[in-house]
Design a protein around this motif. Sequence first.
Motif, PDB file in Angstrom:
ATOM      1  N   GLU B 129       0.840  -1.205   0.000  1.00  0.00           N
ATOM      2  CA  GLU B 129       0.000   0.000   0.000  1.00  0.00           C
ATOM      3  C   GLU B 129       0.876   1.256   0.000  1.00  0.00           C
ATOM      4  OE1 GLU B 129      -3.648  -0.803   2.464  1.00  0.00           O
ATOM      5  OE2 GLU B 129      -3.394   1.383   2.845  1.00  0.00           O
ATOM      6  N   SER B 130       1.874   1.220   0.949  1.00  0.00           N
ATOM      7  CA  SER B 130       2.716   2.427   1.044  1.00  0.00           C
ATOM      8  C   SER B 130       3.517   2.649  -0.247  1.00  0.00           C
ATOM      9  CB  SER B 130       3.653   2.318   2.263  1.00  0.00           C
ATOM     10  OG  SER B 130       4.605   1.303   2.081  1.00  0.00           O
ATOM     11  N   VAL B 133       1.168   4.038  -2.709  1.00  0.00           N
ATOM     12  CA  VAL B 133       0.880   5.457  -2.446  1.00  0.00           C
ATOM     13  C   VAL B 133       2.007   6.297  -3.035  1.00  0.00           C
ATOM     14  CG1 VAL B 133       0.708   7.187  -0.605  1.00  0.00           C
ATOM     15  CG2 VAL B 133      -0.553   5.027  -0.451  1.00  0.00           C
ATOM     16  N   LYS B 150       0.056  13.134   0.608  1.00  0.00           N
ATOM     17  CA  LYS B 150       0.090  11.693   0.914  1.00  0.00           C
ATOM     18  C   LYS B 150      -1.263  11.123   1.323  1.00  0.00           C
ATOM     19  CE  LYS B 150       3.413   8.484   2.720  1.00  0.00           C
ATOM     20  NZ  LYS B 150       4.519   8.252   3.690  1.00  0.00           N
ATOM     21  N   ALA B 154      -3.117   8.168  -0.569  1.00  0.00           N
ATOM     22  CA  ALA B 154      -3.450   6.920   0.173  1.00  0.00           C
ATOM     23  C   ALA B 154      -4.904   6.566   0.021  1.00  0.00           C
ATOM     24  CB  ALA B 154      -3.072   7.101   1.649  1.00  0.00           C
ATOM     25  N   LYS B 155      -5.743   7.611   0.071  1.00  0.00           N
ATOM     26  CA  LYS B 155      -7.195   7.395  -0.027  1.00  0.00           C
ATOM     27  C   LYS B 155      -7.536   6.802  -1.394  1.00  0.00           C
ATOM     28  CE  LYS B 155     -11.487   9.926   0.580  1.00  0.00           C
ATOM     29  NZ  LYS B 155     -12.043  11.268   0.361  1.00  0.00           N
ATOM     30  N   LYS B 158      -6.335   3.217  -1.698  1.00  0.00           N
ATOM     31  CA  LYS B 158      -7.236   2.325  -0.981  1.00  0.00           C
ATOM     32  C   LYS B 158      -8.479   2.019  -1.762  1.00  0.00           C
ATOM     33  CE  LYS B 158      -6.303   2.136   3.860  1.00  0.00           C
ATOM     34  NZ  LYS B 158      -6.106   3.000   5.009  1.00  0.00           N
TER      35      LYS B 158
END
Lengths: 262, 164
Positions: B129-130, B133, B150, B154-155, B158
Amino acid sequence: MAADQAKVDPMKQFAIEPIAGTQGWEIAGLNIAFTNSAMWMLITTVVLFLFVLGGMRRELVPGRWQMMVETFTGFIDNMLEANIGKEGRKYVPYVFSLFMFILIANLIGLLPLGLVGIHPFTFTSHFTVTGVLAIISFSIVLIVGFWKHGLHFFSLFVPHGTPLPMVPVIAPIEFISFMVRPFSLALRLFVAMMAGHVLLKVLSSFVIDGTNAGIGFGALVGLPSFLLMIGISALEILVAGIQAYVFALLTSLYINDAENLH
Amino acid sequence: MPQIAQLADTWSSQVFWLLVFFGITFFVIGRGMVPKVMETVAQRDGQIAADLAAAKAAREAADEQEEAWRVRENENRAAAQAIVAKAKDEAAAKSEKKLKAAQTRLDKKLAEAETRIAEARTAALTEVESVAVEAAQDIVKTLAGVKVTKPTAAKAVKEAMAHG
């Protein structure tokens, strides 16, 4: 006259002849010459003695001879036990002696010893002899009877269950039949032995005379007579055994009357 | 008939000699020898009866012993079977226990492994995920020249990951 000389006298065989030198023997004025009859009694006794002696080996596993002697003693023993019961065993010596004495006398008398010049004498064909034996048996019955039962022995003449009114009739009959016993005992043996020997002698005279008369008569009379003699000799051996048995059996039956008065 | 014709001359001799020889027969043979013969027979009969009785007794004893042996044998067999059964039971119990322990150990190991796998996956997912991102920020900056913060990136990531 050759035929006359060859004739067979069927009675000659019963003639008693003192053995040489003994004619004069006496006891209390009575003649006791040692005769041919006495001679054959002696022979019978010796034969019987030797026979029983052979059975005296007392082996646990008997030989033939011992087996034979034991068969005879067992036979007499069984007969006495069957007719008299347990008390009968004490008569074994007497009845055995009687039976064997008569049996051997009868058989020896039948032996064809005439062929070798010895003439057997059948002393059981003399009623003087059978009479004495019968009187001995009868005396034993009387002595045992009166010894064991006293005067009660007379009740022998009243069979069990006789109605009272019949007693006077039955008792004399029973008494007579009782008194006849020794005579019937003696005569039966004497007659049976004598008749057989006479018959054999008569037939032998047929053989001899028939053959002397010629070949035709020999074939017609002599040969059948000879064949008949063979058969009758076999029959006589049977009679010798039967008469000895009958004498012993009747003696044991009479002793039973004395032992076990009904 | 000589029996009658000679009666007067011979009766005394006949009677005398008959009594002599029949007397010898009776006393020597009848009284002396016959009882011995019969004694032998009785002895033999007794011996046979005794032997038969002994044989019978021996057979009975043998039967008894066989019976006793049979009883003992049955007892022994029963005892042996009991021992075998007990050993079997014990062995079964033991192996069951062992199996149970092994099972428990295996279960525990499995559970641990699963936990580890789950942790690893979570960690991997987080890392992915990171990375995503950062990659999204870089891609947006490079393509659009827009600087995305960030949290926004990230949103978006996701959302995209949730939609597959």
